[in-house]
Scaffold this motif. Structure first.
Motif, PDB file in Angstrom:
ATOM      1  N   GLN A 134       0.836  -1.206   0.000  1.00 22.80           N
ATOM      2  CA  GLN A 134       0.000   0.000   0.000  1.00 22.80           C
ATOM      3  C   GLN A 134       0.869   1.254   0.000  1.00 22.80           C
ATOM      4  OE1 GLN A 134      -2.511  -0.661   3.417  1.00 22.80           O
ATOM      5  NE2 GLN A 134      -4.150  -1.492   2.152  1.00 22.80           N
ATOM      6  N   TRP A 135       1.931   1.237   0.798  1.00 19.44           N
ATOM      7  CA  TRP A 135       2.866   2.364   0.847  1.00 19.44           C
ATOM      8  C   TRP A 135       3.475   2.595  -0.538  1.00 19.44           C
ATOM      9  CZ3 TRP A 135       8.144   1.849  -0.085  1.00 19.44           C
ATOM     10  CH2 TRP A 135       8.917   2.984   0.162  1.00 19.44           C
ATOM     11  N   ALA A 136       3.916   1.531  -1.203  1.00 21.37           N
ATOM     12  CA  ALA A 136       4.531   1.655  -2.524  1.00 21.37           C
ATOM     13  C   ALA A 136       3.532   2.207  -3.547  1.00 21.37           C
ATOM     14  CB  ALA A 136       5.072   0.298  -2.983  1.00 21.37           C
ATOM     15  N   ASN A 137       2.271   1.809  -3.421  1.00 21.26           N
ATOM     16  CA  ASN A 137       1.239   2.323  -4.330  1.00 21.26           C
ATOM     17  C   ASN A 137       0.994   3.811  -4.164  1.00 21.26           C
ATOM     18  OD1 ASN A 137       0.156   0.393  -6.160  1.00 21.26           O
ATOM     19  ND2 ASN A 137      -0.651  -0.729  -4.410  1.00 21.26           N
ATOM     20  N   LYS A 139       8.616   8.795 -11.114  1.00 22.97           N
ATOM     21  CA  LYS A 139       8.799   9.375 -12.436  1.00 22.97           C
ATOM     22  C   LYS A 139       8.425   8.414 -13.560  1.00 22.97           C
ATOM     23  CE  LYS A 139      12.450  11.260 -15.365  1.00 22.97           C
ATOM     24  NZ  LYS A 139      13.886  11.530 -15.466  1.00 22.97           N
ATOM     25  N   LEU A 140       8.921   7.177 -13.490  1.00 20.38           N
ATOM     26  CA  LEU A 140       8.752   6.229 -14.592  1.00 20.38           C
ATOM     27  C   LEU A 140       7.987   4.987 -14.152  1.00 20.38           C
ATOM     28  CD1 LEU A 140      12.385   6.416 -15.983  1.00 20.38           C
ATOM     29  CD2 LEU A 140      10.360   7.525 -16.936  1.00 20.38           C
ATOM     30  N   PRO A 141       7.254   4.367 -15.061  1.00 17.29           N
ATOM     31  CA  PRO A 141       6.503   3.156 -14.700  1.00 17.29           C
ATOM     32  C   PRO A 141       7.393   2.020 -14.205  1.00 17.29           C
ATOM     33  CG  PRO A 141       5.898   3.908 -16.902  1.00 17.29           C
ATOM     34  CD  PRO A 141       7.014   4.772 -16.440  1.00 17.29           C
ATOM     35  N   GLN A 142       8.583   1.853 -14.796  1.00 17.29           N
ATOM     36  CA  GLN A 142       9.449   0.773 -14.340  1.00 17.29           C
ATOM     37  C   GLN A 142       9.965   1.028 -12.922  1.00 17.29           C
ATOM     38  OE1 GLN A 142       9.981   2.538 -17.166  1.00 17.29           O
ATOM     39  NE2 GLN A 142      12.131   2.963 -17.501  1.00 17.29           N
ATOM     40  N   GLU A 143      10.078   2.279 -12.518  1.00 13.79           N
ATOM     41  CA  GLU A 143      10.449   2.589 -11.139  1.00 13.79           C
ATOM     42  C   GLU A 143       9.314   2.195 -10.196  1.00 13.79           C
ATOM     43  OE1 GLU A 143      11.374   6.749 -11.215  1.00 13.79           O
ATOM     44  OE2 GLU A 143      13.299   6.418 -12.212  1.00 13.79           O
ATOM     45  N   GLN A 144       8.091   2.480 -10.601  1.00 14.89           N
ATOM     46  CA  GLN A 144       6.928   2.107  -9.787  1.00 14.89           C
ATOM     47  C   GLN A 144       6.840   0.584  -9.664  1.00 14.89           C
ATOM     48  OE1 GLN A 144       4.765   4.813  -8.748  1.00 14.89           O
ATOM     49  NE2 GLN A 144       4.117   3.322  -7.233  1.00 14.89           N
ATOM     50  N   ALA A 154       8.452  -4.037  -2.364  1.00 16.52           N
ATOM     51  CA  ALA A 154       7.471  -4.005  -1.276  1.00 16.52           C
ATOM     52  C   ALA A 154       6.782  -5.356  -1.127  1.00 16.52           C
ATOM     53  CB  ALA A 154       6.438  -2.905  -1.527  1.00 16.52           C
ATOM     54  N   ASN A 155       6.538  -6.027  -2.230  1.00 16.32           N
ATOM     55  CA  ASN A 155       5.896  -7.335  -2.185  1.00 16.32           C
ATOM     56  C   ASN A 155       6.777  -8.374  -1.495  1.00 16.32           C
ATOM     57  OD1 ASN A 155       3.619  -8.981  -2.901  1.00 16.32           O
ATOM     58  ND2 ASN A 155       4.932  -9.951  -4.418  1.00 16.32           N
ATOM     59  N   ALA A 156       8.085  -8.155  -1.513  1.00 16.87           N
ATOM     60  CA  ALA A 156       9.028  -9.078  -0.872  1.00 16.87           C
ATOM     61  C   ALA A 156       9.391  -8.638   0.541  1.00 16.87           C
ATOM     62  CB  ALA A 156      10.294  -9.185  -1.720  1.00 16.87           C
ATOM     63  N   ALA A 157       8.728  -7.601   1.042  1.00 15.12           N
ATOM     64  CA  ALA A 157       9.072  -7.052   2.361  1.00 15.12           C
ATOM     65  C   ALA A 157       8.228  -7.667   3.464  1.00 15.12           C
ATOM     66  CB  ALA A 157       8.886  -5.535   2.357  1.00 15.12           C
ATOM     67  N   ASP A 158       8.798  -7.650   4.667  1.00 10.40           N
ATOM     68  CA  ASP A 158       8.041  -8.046   5.850  1.00 10.40           C
ATOM     69  C   ASP A 158       7.312  -6.809   6.395  1.00 10.40           C
ATOM     70  OD1 ASP A 158       9.939  -6.551   7.289  1.00 10.40           O
ATOM     71  OD2 ASP A 158      11.068  -8.316   7.889  1.00 10.40           O
ATOM     72  N   PRO A 159       6.502  -6.933   7.437  1.00  6.78           N
ATOM     73  CA  PRO A 159       5.753  -5.776   7.939  1.00  6.78           C
ATOM     74  C   PRO A 159       6.628  -4.611   8.415  1.00  6.78           C
ATOM     75  CG  PRO A 159       4.764  -7.781   8.753  1.00  6.78           C
ATOM     76  CD  PRO A 159       6.042  -8.180   8.072  1.00  6.78           C
ATOM     77  N   ASP A 160       7.891  -4.885   8.737  1.00  7.85           N
ATOM     78  CA  ASP A 160       8.808  -3.799   9.122  1.00  7.85           C
ATOM     79  C   ASP A 160       9.391  -3.083   7.920  1.00  7.85           C
ATOM     80  OD1 ASP A 160       8.444  -4.386  11.810  1.00  7.85           O
ATOM     81  OD2 ASP A 160      10.075  -5.846  11.804  1.00  7.85           O
TER      82      ASP A 160
END
Length: 143
Positions: free
Chosen positions: A7-10, A15-20, A27-33
């Motif tokens: 959600q944070w990443a969204n 600037k660019l779609p590939q950066e997003q 973020a999908n590979a991150a833990d809650p921290d």
């Protein structure tokens, strides 16, 4: 996977779609921290995974990660290997920082924690009617 990190990443306006896309994959590979790839069990490094999913070159990948570090979206953290090998690094997302790409200035603006409370931009709703769903031209539906 951390829904909070995704959600944070969204909410980031990059600037660019590939950066997003890259930020969303991290973020999908991150833990809650917000630590991504901490429990990566494969012998190979995580960057080939990101290169494969984003289809960017390795140099581009690390250039974008460096830019994310400079604007305060993430940092690299060294972790010791469980196998006793070389230490590796994982990515730590700074879930309290928000940025917005400013086209006029050609730079990122840091928004701070107040962006967390602001809603995402409104997406116009579409009402589907017979006219908007009708086919035109020589298209034959598959049956």
């Amino acid at each position: 996977m951390s829904w909070e990190a995704v959600q944070w990443a969204n909410k980031q306006r990059l600037k660019l779609p590939q950066e997003q896309l890259l930020l969303l994959l991290i973020a999908n590979a991150a833990d809650p921290d917000g630590t991504a790839f901490r429990w990566w069990k494969r012998r190979e490094h995580w960057w080939p995974y990101l290169v494969d999913r984003t289809r960017v070159k390795r140099a581009t990948l690390f250039g974008v990660i460096k830019e994310f570090e400079e604007v305060g979206l993430l940092s690299r953290e060294t972790v010791s290997s469980e196998e006793g090998g070389r230490p590796m690094f994982c990515l730590v997302l700074h879930l309290d920082n928000y940025v917005d790409w400013d086209d006029e200035a050609g730079a990122y603006r840091r928004l701070g924690a107040e962006a967390e409370a602001s809603p995402s931009p409104e997406v116009p709703s579409t009402t589907w009617t017979e006219e908007t769903l009708s086919w035109s031209g020589d298209v034959t539906p598959v049956t």
